[in-house]
Design an enzyme around this catalytic site. Structure first.
Site, PDB file in Angstrom:
ATOM      1  N   CYS A 111       9.929  -3.172   5.586  1.00 42.91           N
ATOM      2  CA  CYS A 111      10.521  -2.123   4.702  1.00 42.91           C
ATOM      3  C   CYS A 111      11.449  -1.413   5.876  1.00 42.91           C
ATOM      4  O   CYS A 111      10.980  -0.409   6.548  1.00 42.91           O
ATOM      5  CB  CYS A 111       9.399  -1.249   4.477  1.00 42.91           C
ATOM      6  SG  CYS A 111      10.074   0.355   3.742  1.00 42.91           S
TER       7      CYS A 111
ATOM      8  N   CYS B 197      11.486   2.646   5.521  1.00 37.99           N
ATOM      9  CA  CYS B 197      10.339   3.162   6.075  1.00 37.99           C
ATOM     10  C   CYS B 197      10.696   3.265   7.531  1.00 37.99           C
ATOM     11  O   CYS B 197      10.109   4.040   8.444  1.00 37.99           O
ATOM     12  CB  CYS B 197       9.087   2.547   5.857  1.00 37.99           C
ATOM     13  SG  CYS B 197       8.833   1.940   4.080  1.00 37.99           S
ATOM     14  N   ASP B 198      11.109   2.166   8.200  1.00 38.59           N
ATOM     15  CA  ASP B 198      11.005   1.852   9.674  1.00 38.59           C
ATOM     16  C   ASP B 198      12.383   1.931  10.328  1.00 38.59           C
ATOM     17  O   ASP B 198      12.324   1.840  11.849  1.00 38.59           O
ATOM     18  CB  ASP B 198      10.261   0.678   9.933  1.00 38.59           C
ATOM     19  CG  ASP B 198       8.834   0.450   9.575  1.00 38.59           C
ATOM     20  OD1 ASP B 198       8.294   1.859   9.289  1.00 38.59           O
ATOM     21  OD2 ASP B 198       8.271  -0.547   9.275  1.00 38.59           O
TER      22      ASP B 198
HETATM   23  C1  LIG Z   1       4.298  -2.755   6.493  1.00 37.73           C
HETATM   24  C2  LIG Z   1       4.696  -1.900   5.525  1.00 37.73           C
HETATM   25  C3  LIG Z   1       4.834  -0.613   5.946  1.00 37.73           C
HETATM   26  C4  LIG Z   1       5.394   0.343   5.104  1.00 37.73           C
HETATM   27  N1  LIG Z   1       5.659   1.640   5.317  1.00 37.73           N
HETATM   28  C5  LIG Z   1       5.848   2.558   4.644  1.00 37.73           C
HETATM   29  C6  LIG Z   1       6.257   4.044   5.023  1.00 37.73           C
HETATM   30  O1  LIG Z   1       6.160   4.218   6.020  1.00 37.73           O
HETATM   31  N2  LIG Z   1       6.477   4.832   3.888  1.00 37.73           N
HETATM   32  C7  LIG Z   1       6.431   4.547   2.670  1.00 37.73           C
HETATM   33  O2  LIG Z   1       6.658   5.331   1.851  1.00 37.73           O
HETATM   34  N3  LIG Z   1       6.160   3.286   2.257  1.00 37.73           N
HETATM   35  C8  LIG Z   1       5.893   2.304   3.048  1.00 37.73           C
HETATM   36  N4  LIG Z   1       5.716   1.020   2.735  1.00 37.73           N
HETATM   37  C9  LIG Z   1       5.657   0.632   1.109  1.00 37.73           C
HETATM   38  C10 LIG Z   1       4.433   1.115   0.723  1.00 37.73           C
HETATM   39  O3  LIG Z   1       3.132   0.495   1.405  1.00 37.73           O
HETATM   40  C11 LIG Z   1       4.257   0.854  -0.773  1.00 37.73           C
HETATM   41  O4  LIG Z   1       5.583   1.240  -1.601  1.00 37.73           O
HETATM   42  C12 LIG Z   1       3.011   1.322  -1.386  1.00 37.73           C
HETATM   43  O5  LIG Z   1       1.842   1.078  -0.695  1.00 37.73           O
HETATM   44  C13 LIG Z   1       2.835   0.957  -2.933  1.00 37.73           C
HETATM   45  O6  LIG Z   1       1.678   1.458  -3.400  1.00 37.73           O
HETATM   46  P1  LIG Z   1       0.941   0.717  -4.538  1.00 37.73           P
HETATM   47  O7  LIG Z   1      -0.223   1.583  -4.873  1.00 37.73           O
HETATM   48  O8  LIG Z   1       1.838   0.563  -5.734  1.00 37.73           O
HETATM   49  O9  LIG Z   1       0.400  -0.786  -4.255  1.00 37.73           O
HETATM   50  P2  LIG Z   1      -0.279  -1.121  -2.767  1.00 37.73           P
HETATM   51  O10 LIG Z   1      -0.066  -0.347  -1.677  1.00 37.73           O
HETATM   52  O11 LIG Z   1       0.161  -2.606  -2.823  1.00 37.73           O
HETATM   53  O12 LIG Z   1      -2.020  -1.542  -3.405  1.00 37.73           O
HETATM   54  C14 LIG Z   1      -2.267  -2.367  -4.409  1.00 37.73           C
HETATM   55  C15 LIG Z   1      -3.842  -2.516  -4.113  1.00 37.73           C
HETATM   56  O13 LIG Z   1      -4.099  -3.484  -5.191  1.00 37.73           O
HETATM   57  C16 LIG Z   1      -4.801  -4.326  -4.842  1.00 37.73           C
HETATM   58  N5  LIG Z   1      -5.034  -5.461  -5.973  1.00 37.73           N
HETATM   59  C17 LIG Z   1      -4.136  -6.262  -5.952  1.00 37.73           C
HETATM   60  N6  LIG Z   1      -4.838  -7.074  -7.077  1.00 37.73           N
HETATM   61  C18 LIG Z   1      -5.822  -6.533  -7.461  1.00 37.73           C
HETATM   62  C19 LIG Z   1      -7.129  -7.005  -8.290  1.00 37.73           C
HETATM   63  N7  LIG Z   1      -6.764  -8.085  -9.208  1.00 37.73           N
HETATM   64  N8  LIG Z   1      -7.983  -6.439  -8.368  1.00 37.73           N
HETATM   65  C20 LIG Z   1      -8.403  -5.274  -7.496  1.00 37.73           C
HETATM   66  N9  LIG Z   1      -7.467  -4.699  -6.582  1.00 37.73           N
HETATM   67  C21 LIG Z   1      -6.255  -5.479  -6.578  1.00 37.73           C
HETATM   68  C22 LIG Z   1      -4.435  -4.686  -3.422  1.00 37.73           C
HETATM   69  O14 LIG Z   1      -5.487  -5.454  -2.736  1.00 37.73           O
HETATM   70  C23 LIG Z   1      -4.123  -3.529  -2.930  1.00 37.73           C
HETATM   71  O15 LIG Z   1      -5.194  -2.744  -2.196  1.00 37.73           O
HETATM   72  C24 LIG Z   1       5.311  -0.091   3.619  1.00 37.73           C
HETATM   73  C25 LIG Z   1       4.779  -1.325   3.026  1.00 37.73           C
HETATM   74  C26 LIG Z   1       4.582  -2.156   4.217  1.00 37.73           C
HETATM   75  C27 LIG Z   1       4.419  -3.703   3.715  1.00 37.73           C
END
Ligand SMILES: Cc1cc2nc3c(=O)[nH]c(=O)nc-3n(C[C@H](O)[C@H](O)[C@H](O)COP(=O)(O)OP(=O)(O)OC[C@H]3O[C@@H](n4cnc5c(N)ncnc54)[C@H](O)[C@@H]3O)c2cc1C
Length: 355
Positions: free
Chosen positions: A162, A165-166
């Site tokens: 990302c 982010c970084d």
């Molecule tokens: C390494 C990294 C660093 C990042 N740093 C930043 C940052 O500094 N700032 C920022 O704003 N964004 C950052 N991001 C982006 C940010 O993490 C994502 O945009 C955000 O987490 C998305 O949130 P979400 O709730 O949509 O999904 P996610 O955070 O992906 O969460 C989805 C969850 O659903 C669960 N899941 C999936 N399928 C199922 C199922 N069938 N049953 C039950 N649970 C399930 C997964 O296990 C997971 O826990 C970063 C991303 C990465 C990869």
């Protein structure tokens, strides 16, 4: 007997926990299915500096524990299990968390539609563990990883998925971007604002990115491109110090401080295949999807000048939020904002069912 819930939130990242905070505070009995990787993508990072409210920054895992605690404070019940099958054809919606013996939960989100159908068919022979009046899908999207040596070891130690982010952590550093689409171009441009130099590693002799983005990258004097080049290894000690690449078949080691992988995301939506409408890339389609199909859905849902239930999927009573819908931004704050919107839509929709 199946346990009944008013709102089932599937996924425990910023979108899912925010949705749960809102529905629980609205006195709706809410269960979050946290999945095998509770906390979502931010569990794999270190400092988060761009989430408002934390002026000094906060560690990703700590922030997600705080999200969880806040949801629990308002009565959210959290089930640390993966949802393995759903039946959204009738209300109440059916949810299974059964994991057949020998199934690796870590592989579930990579299942092909055929594998998922086979799994669901075997699971659905038994009674569902839960039934829900409404569902919020917030299962996220995971970055596609090339899986080269050193990638996992140096993740968050110079390897990033990302740039938004970084990038700021790489001021005056030597950085590399892997990819050739629009995301890779955006990452290279974001990094060029901070890095000493950015090198794009691309396996072909031309980019598939839009022309305008290519022009911006190729015209930026801080960015150069290694064409016909593959990333073979990420080298380091405590953190990244170099990359081993193969350029036109010839191997070389180059010094590097940061490696940004930008080869796309895979929405974690295999469990919803044939249950809600997904786009060609697997993103859940809602009335606020930033795609042509989303615009069409929004127009169809216009009533008195307002789009009704913008976060609703193709199934009434099923809403979606976060990176599994968002083809564009994929940030914690946008995911949390969408989680809030989905919760408010679900709350209003449930009220109308009861009245
Ligand atoms: C390494 C990294 C660093 C990042 N740093 C930043 C940052 O500094 N700032 C920022 O704003 N964004 C950052 N991001 C982006 C940010 O993490 C994502 O945009 C955000 O987490 C998305 O949130 P979400 O709730 O949509 O999904 P996610 O955070 O992906 O969460 C989805 C969850 O659903 C669960 N899941 C999936 N399928 C199922 C199922 N069938 N049953 C039950 N649970 C399930 C997964 O296990 C997971 O826990 C970063 C991303 C990465 C990869």
């Amino acid at each position: 007997m199946s346990k009944k819930v008013q709102v089932a939130v599937i996924g425990s990242g910023p979108a899912g926990y925010t949705a749960a905070i809102y529905t629980s505070r609205a006195q709706l009995e809410t269960t979050v299915f946290a999945g095998y990787q509770s906390g979502g993508q931010l569990m794999f990072t270190t400092d988060v500096e761009n989430f408002p409210g934390f002026p000094e920054g906060i560690m990703g895992p700590k922030m997600m524990m705080q999200f969880r605690t806040q949801a629990e404070r308002f009565g959210t019940s959290i089930v640390d299990m993966h949802v393995t099958a759903v039946d959204l054809s009738h209300r109440p919606f059916k949810i299974w968390t059964t994991l057949p013996e020998g199934t690796d939960p870590q592989k579930l989100n990579d299942y092909t539609p055929e594998q998922q159908k086979e799994l669901a068919a075997s699971i659905k022979a038994s009674e569902p563990e839960y039934v829900a009046n409404s569902i919020i899908i917030s299962t996220g999207a995971s970055p596609i990883k090339p899986g080269v040596t050193g990638e996992a070891e140096f993740s968050a130690k110079g390897v990033s998925y990302c740039a938004v982010c970084d990038a700021a952590f790489f001021r005056d550093k030597e950085t590399y971007v892997v990819g050739g689409g629009d995301s890779a171009m955006e990452d290279a441009l974001a990094l060029a604002k901070f890095s000493k130099h950015v090198t794009v590693i691309h396996r072909r002799d031309s980019f598939k990115a839009s022309k305008i983005m290519q022009e911006r990258v190729l015209g930026n004097e801080k960015i150069s491109v290694l064409w016909n080049t593959t990333l073979e290894e990420i080298i380091g000690d405590q953190k990244v110090t170099g990359v081993r690449v193969k350029e036109n078949g010839e191997e070389k080691v180059l010094s590097a401080d940061g490696v940004f992988i930008a080869i796309g995301h895979r929405p974690q939506t295999s469990v919803f295949v044939d249950q809600v409408e997904l786009d060609g890339h697997g993103y859940v389609v809602t009335r606020q999807s930033a795609t042509e199909v989303g615009v069409t859905k929004a127009q169809a849902a216009l009533s008195e000048g307002l789009v009704q239930y913008p976060s609703m999927t193709s199934v009434e009573g099923v809403f979606a939020a976060g990176d599994n819908v968002d083809v564009r931004y994929k940030q914690a704050i946008t995911a949390a904002g969408q989680g809030c919107a989905a919760a408010l839509d679900a709350e209003r929709w449930l009220e109308r069912q009861e009245s």
